[in-house]
Motif scaffolding. Structure first.
Motif, PDB file in Angstrom:
ATOM      1  N   ASP A   8      -9.687  15.418 -28.246  1.00 21.06           N
ATOM      2  CA  ASP A   8      -9.812  16.297 -29.419  1.00 21.06           C
ATOM      3  C   ASP A   8      -8.489  17.012 -29.704  1.00 21.06           C
ATOM      4  OD1 ASP A   8     -12.544  15.664 -29.518  1.00 21.06           O
ATOM      5  OD2 ASP A   8     -13.155  17.539 -28.544  1.00 21.06           O
ATOM      6  N   LEU A   9      -7.865  17.507 -28.644  1.00 22.72           N
ATOM      7  CA  LEU A   9      -6.597  18.216 -28.784  1.00 22.72           C
ATOM      8  C   LEU A   9      -5.501  17.259 -29.261  1.00 22.72           C
ATOM      9  CD1 LEU A   9      -5.160  20.916 -28.463  1.00 22.72           C
ATOM     10  CD2 LEU A   9      -4.708  20.299 -26.078  1.00 22.72           C
ATOM     11  N   PHE A  10      -5.502  16.050 -28.735  1.00 15.99           N
ATOM     12  CA  PHE A  10      -4.529  15.037 -29.147  1.00 15.99           C
ATOM     13  C   PHE A  10      -4.662  14.751 -30.647  1.00 15.99           C
ATOM     14  CE2 PHE A  10      -3.334  10.507 -29.736  1.00 15.99           C
ATOM     15  CZ  PHE A  10      -2.014  10.567 -29.312  1.00 15.99           C
ATOM     16  N   ILE A  11      -5.874  14.562 -31.112  1.00 17.83           N
ATOM     17  CA  ILE A  11      -6.117  14.296 -32.534  1.00 17.83           C
ATOM     18  C   ILE A  11      -5.654  15.482 -33.374  1.00 17.83           C
ATOM     19  CG2 ILE A  11      -7.919  13.969 -34.293  1.00 17.83           C
ATOM     20  CD1 ILE A  11      -9.448  12.329 -32.092  1.00 17.83           C
ATOM     21  N   HIS A  12      -5.958  16.683 -32.916  1.00 20.36           N
ATOM     22  CA  HIS A  12      -5.537  17.887 -33.651  1.00 20.36           C
ATOM     23  C   HIS A  12      -4.010  17.966 -33.726  1.00 20.36           C
ATOM     24  CE1 HIS A  12      -5.668  22.040 -35.099  1.00 20.36           C
ATOM     25  NE2 HIS A  12      -4.625  22.225 -34.304  1.00 20.36           N
ATOM     26  N   GLU A  13      -3.347  17.791 -32.598  1.00 22.39           N
ATOM     27  CA  GLU A  13      -1.886  17.894 -32.555  1.00 22.39           C
ATOM     28  C   GLU A  13      -1.220  16.772 -33.353  1.00 22.39           C
ATOM     29  OE1 GLU A  13      -0.112  20.458 -31.308  1.00 22.39           O
ATOM     30  OE2 GLU A  13      -2.046  21.402 -30.883  1.00 22.39           O
ATOM     31  N   LEU A  14      -1.788  15.583 -33.291  1.00 27.03           N
ATOM     32  CA  LEU A  14      -1.253  14.461 -34.062  1.00 27.03           C
ATOM     33  C   LEU A  14      -1.434  14.725 -35.565  1.00 27.03           C
ATOM     34  CD1 LEU A  14       0.083  11.665 -33.756  1.00 27.03           C
ATOM     35  CD2 LEU A  14      -2.229  10.682 -33.766  1.00 27.03           C
ATOM     36  N   SER A  15      -2.577  15.269 -35.947  1.00 25.90           N
ATOM     37  CA  SER A  15      -2.830  15.623 -37.349  1.00 25.90           C
ATOM     38  C   SER A  15      -1.852  16.701 -37.808  1.00 25.90           C
ATOM     39  CB  SER A  15      -4.270  16.115 -37.527  1.00 25.90           C
ATOM     40  OG  SER A  15      -5.201  15.132 -37.140  1.00 25.90           O
ATOM     41  N   ASP A  16      -1.579  17.639 -36.926  1.00 21.33           N
ATOM     42  CA  ASP A  16      -0.653  18.729 -37.226  1.00 21.33           C
ATOM     43  C   ASP A  16       0.760  18.196 -37.463  1.00 21.33           C
ATOM     44  OD1 ASP A  16      -0.228  21.791 -37.164  1.00 21.33           O
ATOM     45  OD2 ASP A  16       1.277  21.060 -35.736  1.00 21.33           O
ATOM     46  N   VAL A  17       1.243  17.326 -36.582  1.00 19.14           N
ATOM     47  CA  VAL A  17       2.607  16.807 -36.721  1.00 19.14           C
ATOM     48  C   VAL A  17       2.690  15.856 -37.916  1.00 19.14           C
ATOM     49  CG1 VAL A  17       2.636  14.752 -35.204  1.00 19.14           C
ATOM     50  CG2 VAL A  17       4.631  16.231 -35.334  1.00 19.14           C
ATOM     51  N   TYR A  18       1.605  15.185 -38.233  1.00 20.08           N
ATOM     52  CA  TYR A  18       1.577  14.325 -39.420  1.00 20.08           C
ATOM     53  C   TYR A  18       1.789  15.173 -40.671  1.00 20.08           C
ATOM     54  CZ  TYR A  18      -0.066  10.455 -42.413  1.00 20.08           C
ATOM     55  OH  TYR A  18      -0.160   9.444 -43.345  1.00 20.08           O
ATOM     56  N   SER A  19       1.089  16.287 -40.733  1.00 18.78           N
ATOM     57  CA  SER A  19       1.274  17.228 -41.840  1.00 18.78           C
ATOM     58  C   SER A  19       2.701  17.765 -41.858  1.00 18.78           C
ATOM     59  CB  SER A  19       0.274  18.389 -41.719  1.00 18.78           C
ATOM     60  OG  SER A  19       0.617  19.436 -42.593  1.00 18.78           O
ATOM     61  N   ALA A  20       3.218  18.090 -40.689  1.00 20.66           N
ATOM     62  CA  ALA A  20       4.588  18.612 -40.598  1.00 20.66           C
ATOM     63  C   ALA A  20       5.587  17.605 -41.156  1.00 20.66           C
ATOM     64  CB  ALA A  20       4.926  18.942 -39.142  1.00 20.66           C
ATOM     65  N   GLU A  21       5.442  16.351 -40.788  1.00 15.78           N
ATOM     66  CA  GLU A  21       6.358  15.314 -41.262  1.00 15.78           C
ATOM     67  C   GLU A  21       6.257  15.147 -42.779  1.00 15.78           C
ATOM     68  OE1 GLU A  21       8.647  14.439 -39.437  1.00 15.78           O
ATOM     69  OE2 GLU A  21       8.032  13.891 -37.426  1.00 15.78           O
ATOM     70  N   LYS A  22       5.041  15.202 -43.301  1.00 12.12           N
ATOM     71  CA  LYS A  22       4.860  15.097 -44.757  1.00 12.12           C
ATOM     72  C   LYS A  22       5.557  16.263 -45.462  1.00 12.12           C
ATOM     73  CE  LYS A  22       1.769  11.665 -45.354  1.00 12.12           C
ATOM     74  NZ  LYS A  22       1.665  10.716 -46.406  1.00 12.12           N
ATOM     75  N   GLN A  23       5.417  17.459 -44.908  1.00 10.30           N
ATOM     76  CA  GLN A  23       6.050  18.627 -45.518  1.00 10.30           C
ATOM     77  C   GLN A  23       7.567  18.520 -45.498  1.00 10.30           C
ATOM     78  OE1 GLN A  23       4.446  22.593 -44.510  1.00 10.30           O
ATOM     79  NE2 GLN A  23       2.812  21.478 -43.455  1.00 10.30           N
ATOM     80  N   ILE A  24       8.114  18.028 -44.401  1.00 13.49           N
ATOM     81  CA  ILE A  24       9.571  17.961 -44.294  1.00 13.49           C
ATOM     82  C   ILE A  24      10.137  16.893 -45.231  1.00 13.49           C
ATOM     83  CG2 ILE A  24       9.886  16.387 -42.326  1.00 13.49           C
ATOM     84  CD1 ILE A  24      11.731  19.709 -42.893  1.00 13.49           C
ATOM     85  N   GLU A  63      -3.917   3.316 -36.576  1.00 19.70           N
ATOM     86  CA  GLU A  63      -4.517   1.989 -36.730  1.00 19.70           C
ATOM     87  C   GLU A  63      -4.748   1.319 -35.366  1.00 19.70           C
ATOM     88  OE1 GLU A  63      -3.196  -2.073 -38.899  1.00 19.70           O
ATOM     89  OE2 GLU A  63      -2.918  -0.214 -40.065  1.00 19.70           O
ATOM     90  N   LEU A  64      -3.764   1.442 -34.474  1.00 26.79           N
ATOM     91  CA  LEU A  64      -3.877   0.841 -33.139  1.00 26.79           C
ATOM     92  C   LEU A  64      -5.007   1.437 -32.308  1.00 26.79           C
ATOM     93  CD1 LEU A  64      -0.218   0.567 -31.781  1.00 26.79           C
ATOM     94  CD2 LEU A  64      -1.922  -1.257 -31.781  1.00 26.79           C
ATOM     95  N   THR A  65      -5.145   2.751 -32.385  1.00 35.04           N
ATOM     96  CA  THR A  65      -6.087   3.457 -31.515  1.00 35.04           C
ATOM     97  C   THR A  65      -7.471   3.649 -32.131  1.00 35.04           C
ATOM     98  OG1 THR A  65      -5.369   5.600 -32.355  1.00 35.04           O
ATOM     99  CG2 THR A  65      -4.237   4.747 -30.379  1.00 35.04           C
ATOM    100  N   GLY A  66      -7.552   3.526 -33.464  1.00 36.77           N
ATOM    101  CA  GLY A  66      -8.829   3.774 -34.119  1.00 36.77           C
ATOM    102  C   GLY A  66      -9.143   5.254 -34.268  1.00 36.77           C
ATOM    103  N   LEU A  67      -8.173   6.104 -33.967  1.00 31.16           N
ATOM    104  CA  LEU A  67      -8.388   7.543 -34.113  1.00 31.16           C
ATOM    105  C   LEU A  67      -8.384   7.917 -35.591  1.00 31.16           C
ATOM    106  CD1 LEU A  67      -5.950   8.820 -31.340  1.00 31.16           C
ATOM    107  CD2 LEU A  67      -8.442   8.670 -31.201  1.00 31.16           C
ATOM    108  N   LYS A  68      -9.073   9.005 -35.911  1.00 32.50           N
ATOM    109  CA  LYS A  68      -9.118   9.475 -37.288  1.00 32.50           C
ATOM    110  C   LYS A  68      -8.438  10.842 -37.345  1.00 32.50           C
ATOM    111  CE  LYS A  68     -12.456  10.183 -41.049  1.00 32.50           C
ATOM    112  NZ  LYS A  68     -11.485  10.086 -42.081  1.00 32.50           N
ATOM    113  N   LEU A  69      -7.372  10.913 -38.145  1.00 34.62           N
ATOM    114  CA  LEU A  69      -6.671  12.181 -38.292  1.00 34.62           C
ATOM    115  C   LEU A  69      -7.517  13.159 -39.093  1.00 34.62           C
ATOM    116  CD1 LEU A  69      -2.996  11.105 -39.081  1.00 34.62           C
ATOM    117  CD2 LEU A  69      -3.974  11.789 -36.896  1.00 34.62           C
ATOM    118  N   LYS A  70      -7.302  14.448 -38.824  1.00 28.63           N
ATOM    119  CA  LYS A  70      -7.973  15.506 -39.578  1.00 28.63           C
ATOM    120  C   LYS A  70      -7.071  15.909 -40.736  1.00 28.63           C
ATOM    121  CE  LYS A  70      -8.411  18.650 -36.501  1.00 28.63           C
ATOM    122  NZ  LYS A  70      -8.821  19.786 -35.679  1.00 28.63           N
TER     123      LYS A  70
END
Length: 167
Positions: A8-24, A63-70
């Motif tokens: 759960d924490l991994f998905i949250h942190e990955l979603s957070d950095v994804y947003s960060a990259e989009k913002q930058i 895509e590789l892991t099947g995880l769903k970003l928030k």
């Protein structure tokens, strides 16, 4: 979603950095246009291209892991981007602004370095070696950008700002 597990924490942190990259990706073009040092402007432009590749890497990881970003907004990056906007509004274009932009960009890099380092550790804990490898590639790019920014500052950017501010 409550963060009860490392996954759960991994998905949250990955979603957070994804947003960060989009913002930058939205902030870097402004920073490149504002920079008067050609090496700095080029560094921002090059990092924009890298950042787009980093977003693609996260998409590949998902895509590789099947995880769903928030769907979420990285509040930390929002603050760092806001700081860079304030610099653009408050400081006249020139060496002092360039020094401020380097500082702002390095704050972003350090945030991203911390985020990717943590994500790599979590991916390894979750036995996601391919995810860890993708994240490690991005971490290496973030570290290289930080080094490049330091070199630009050391090779005259900050000295020019000091001279300019003494006028």
């Amino acid at each position: 979603m409550a963060r009860k597990t490392v996954k759960d924490l991994f998905i949250h942190e990955l979603s957070d950095v994804y947003s960060a990259e989009k913002q930058i990706t939205r902030a870097l073009p402004r920073m490149a246009r504002a920079a008067t040092n050609p090496l700095l402007a080029e560094a921002f432009t090059a990092h924009l291209e890298e950042t787009q590749g980093q977003i693609e890497r996260i998409d590949q990881l998902v895509e590789l892991t099947g995880l769903k970003l928030k769907r979420m907004k990285c509040v930390a990056m929002e603050g760092l981007v806001e700081e860079s906007k304030e610099l653009l509004e408050e400081i006249e274009k020139g060496a002092v602004l360039d020094a401020g932009l380097i500082a702002a960009a390095q704050k972003v890099e350090h945030y991203e370095i911390a985020s990717y380092g943590t994500l790599i550790a979590m991916a390894k804990h979750l036995n996601l070696p391919e995810a860890a490898d993708l994240l490690a590639a991005t971490l290496a790019e973030e570290k290289a950008t930080d080094v490049k920014l330091s070199k630009i500052a050391e090779q005259g950017g900050n000295q020019a700002a000091t001279l300019e501010s003494k006028k």
